[in-house]
Design a protein around this motif. Sequence first.
Motif, PDB file in Angstrom:
ATOM      1  N   ALA A  39      28.646  34.242  35.117  1.00 21.10           N
ATOM      2  CA  ALA A  39      28.426  35.573  35.684  1.00 21.10           C
ATOM      3  C   ALA A  39      28.333  36.612  34.572  1.00 21.10           C
ATOM      4  O   ALA A  39      27.478  37.507  34.620  1.00 21.10           O
ATOM      5  N   LEU A  40      29.191  36.491  33.575  1.00 19.28           N
ATOM      6  CA  LEU A  40      29.186  37.427  32.458  1.00 19.28           C
ATOM      7  C   LEU A  40      27.892  37.323  31.657  1.00 19.28           C
ATOM      8  O   LEU A  40      27.298  38.343  31.282  1.00 19.28           O
ATOM      9  N   LEU A  59      28.335  44.764  34.752  1.00 21.88           N
ATOM     10  CA  LEU A  59      28.857  44.157  33.533  1.00 21.88           C
ATOM     11  C   LEU A  59      30.358  44.407  33.406  1.00 21.88           C
ATOM     12  O   LEU A  59      31.114  43.497  33.041  1.00 21.88           O
ATOM     13  N   ALA A  60      30.808  45.609  33.736  1.00 19.80           N
ATOM     14  CA  ALA A  60      32.245  45.897  33.671  1.00 19.80           C
ATOM     15  C   ALA A  60      33.018  44.977  34.613  1.00 19.80           C
ATOM     16  O   ALA A  60      34.075  44.442  34.235  1.00 19.80           O
ATOM     17  N   ASP A  61      32.507  44.750  35.813  1.00 20.69           N
ATOM     18  CA  ASP A  61      33.169  43.826  36.750  1.00 20.69           C
ATOM     19  C   ASP A  61      33.227  42.419  36.163  1.00 20.69           C
ATOM     20  O   ASP A  61      34.263  41.753  36.241  1.00 20.69           O
ATOM     21  N   ALA A  62      32.117  41.978  35.597  1.00 21.93           N
ATOM     22  CA  ALA A  62      32.069  40.627  35.028  1.00 21.93           C
ATOM     23  C   ALA A  62      33.021  40.507  33.839  1.00 21.93           C
ATOM     24  O   ALA A  62      33.706  39.487  33.686  1.00 21.93           O
ATOM     25  N   LEU A  63      33.066  41.526  33.002  1.00 19.70           N
ATOM     26  CA  LEU A  63      33.993  41.514  31.866  1.00 19.70           C
ATOM     27  C   LEU A  63      35.436  41.419  32.354  1.00 19.70           C
ATOM     28  O   LEU A  63      36.230  40.634  31.815  1.00 19.70           O
ATOM     29  N   GLN A  71      37.553  45.779  27.183  1.00 19.55           N
ATOM     30  CA  GLN A  71      36.115  46.037  27.017  1.00 19.55           C
ATOM     31  C   GLN A  71      35.526  46.606  28.317  1.00 19.55           C
ATOM     32  O   GLN A  71      34.729  47.534  28.289  1.00 19.55           O
ATOM     33  N   ALA A  72      35.948  46.069  29.437  1.00 13.26           N
ATOM     34  CA  ALA A  72      35.490  46.581  30.733  1.00 13.26           C
ATOM     35  C   ALA A  72      35.946  48.025  30.909  1.00 13.26           C
ATOM     36  O   ALA A  72      35.160  48.885  31.345  1.00 13.26           O
TER      37      ALA A  72
END
Length: 178
Positions: A39-40, A59-63, A71-72
């Motif tokens: 997913a990331l 991307l923040a959710d995946a991080l 990082q998110a």
Amino acid sequence: EALKLAAELPDLAESPAEKAAAHGISGAVYAQFGRVDEALVQARLARDLDDTHDRRMMLADALAEAGETQQALRLIRTESLSRPNDPYMLNTLGYFLAERTENYEEAFKVLARAVALAPHDPYIIDSFGWVRFKLGDLDGAQRYIEQSRKELEPNIHWEIEDHLGDIYWYQGKPAKAR
């Protein structure tokens, strides 16, 4: 079958916009099946092709799901700086802080501002109630989450119900919690 389609989808796209969307969809499918690393990768590819607010939030959710919380959080904070009066962006930041960190006081301040900007939004009200729960204010949490529930009527949302159940449980009301 969904995972097979998720792997094939980006190759079917014809334009960069379609490819970004395909990577986004693939990332969402991988996330639903708990395949956070894949997913990331997909979220990063989508953002590289289409650096928009929605892609950055994906991307923040995946991080975060991949354990890269700091990082998110940096990404969400950067987004919130560009949208200082957006109650939904403030809700995203505040709820992230409440759920993924122990910065409850900061989450409270951010979510109080979001509620002031959107006082009838059930999801923002729920987030504010939830951070009150995290801070130990069970009565305040109950009041806000019950208000959230009323704002959403006649619909219900599983997460609001879950939050309310947790509050009732900690208040010693197991029958209401169930």
